[in-house]
Design a protein around this motif. Structure first.
Motif, PDB file in Angstrom:
ATOM      1  N   GLN A  36       0.829  -1.206   0.000  1.00  0.00           N
ATOM      2  CA  GLN A  36       0.000   0.000   0.000  1.00  0.00           C
ATOM      3  C   GLN A  36       0.860   1.251   0.000  1.00  0.00           C
ATOM      4  N   LYS A  67      -8.406   8.318  -1.160  1.00  0.00           N
ATOM      5  CA  LYS A  67      -8.720   6.957  -0.690  1.00  0.00           C
ATOM      6  C   LYS A  67      -7.445   6.172  -0.404  1.00  0.00           C
ATOM      7  N   SER A  68      -6.475   6.280  -1.289  1.00  0.00           N
ATOM      8  CA  SER A  68      -5.212   5.571  -1.114  1.00  0.00           C
ATOM      9  C   SER A  68      -4.476   6.070   0.127  1.00  0.00           C
ATOM     10  N   LYS A  71      -6.162   4.687   3.262  1.00  0.00           N
ATOM     11  CA  LYS A  71      -5.846   3.268   3.452  1.00  0.00           C
ATOM     12  C   LYS A  71      -4.417   3.108   3.963  1.00  0.00           C
ATOM     13  N   ASP A  74      -4.262   4.258   7.590  1.00  0.00           N
ATOM     14  CA  ASP A  74      -4.932   3.292   8.466  1.00  0.00           C
ATOM     15  C   ASP A  74      -4.055   2.073   8.727  1.00  0.00           C
TER      16      ASP A  74
END
Length: 107
Positions: A36, A67-68, A71, A74
């Protein structure tokens, strides 16, 4: 958007890209956060380059980068090591800055 705003956004993109690449390299794997992080680093870098060209296509990319970044933040925030924490902070900052960019563009 002013050129100062644009420069700040590009800086945020490059900072996130650098932190994500550092995290991916130091994690030493191609799974979990490293994957990621590499994805977010590439998206952030291309976003900065498109912003520097004032490409209208950058607006299409911004949602994906938000969004990336979320993520990435997170995942990395769950890890205690310094490089993951730095990556999470830079990714969170990028997401926040890009959301602000969208709000200013819509308003």
């Amino acid at each position: 958007m002013s050129s100062d705003d644009n420069l700040c956004l590009m800086k945020s993109c490059f900072e996130s890209s650098a932190a994500c690449l550092e995290c991916a390299e130091r994690s030493g794997s191609h799974e979990g956060c490293a994957t990621q992080c590499r994805i977010n680093a590439e998206l952030a870098g291309v976003t900065a380059r498109l912003m520097s060209l004032k490409a209208p296509e950058v607006n299409t990319l911004v949602d994906l980068v938000i969004k990336s970044s979320k993520k990435c933040a997170d995942i990395c925030s769950q890890h205690k090591n310094d490089h993951c924490q730095a990556c999470a902070a830079a990714a969170r900052n990028l997401g926040n800055n890009l959301r602000g960019y969208q709000e200013r563009a819509a308003g």
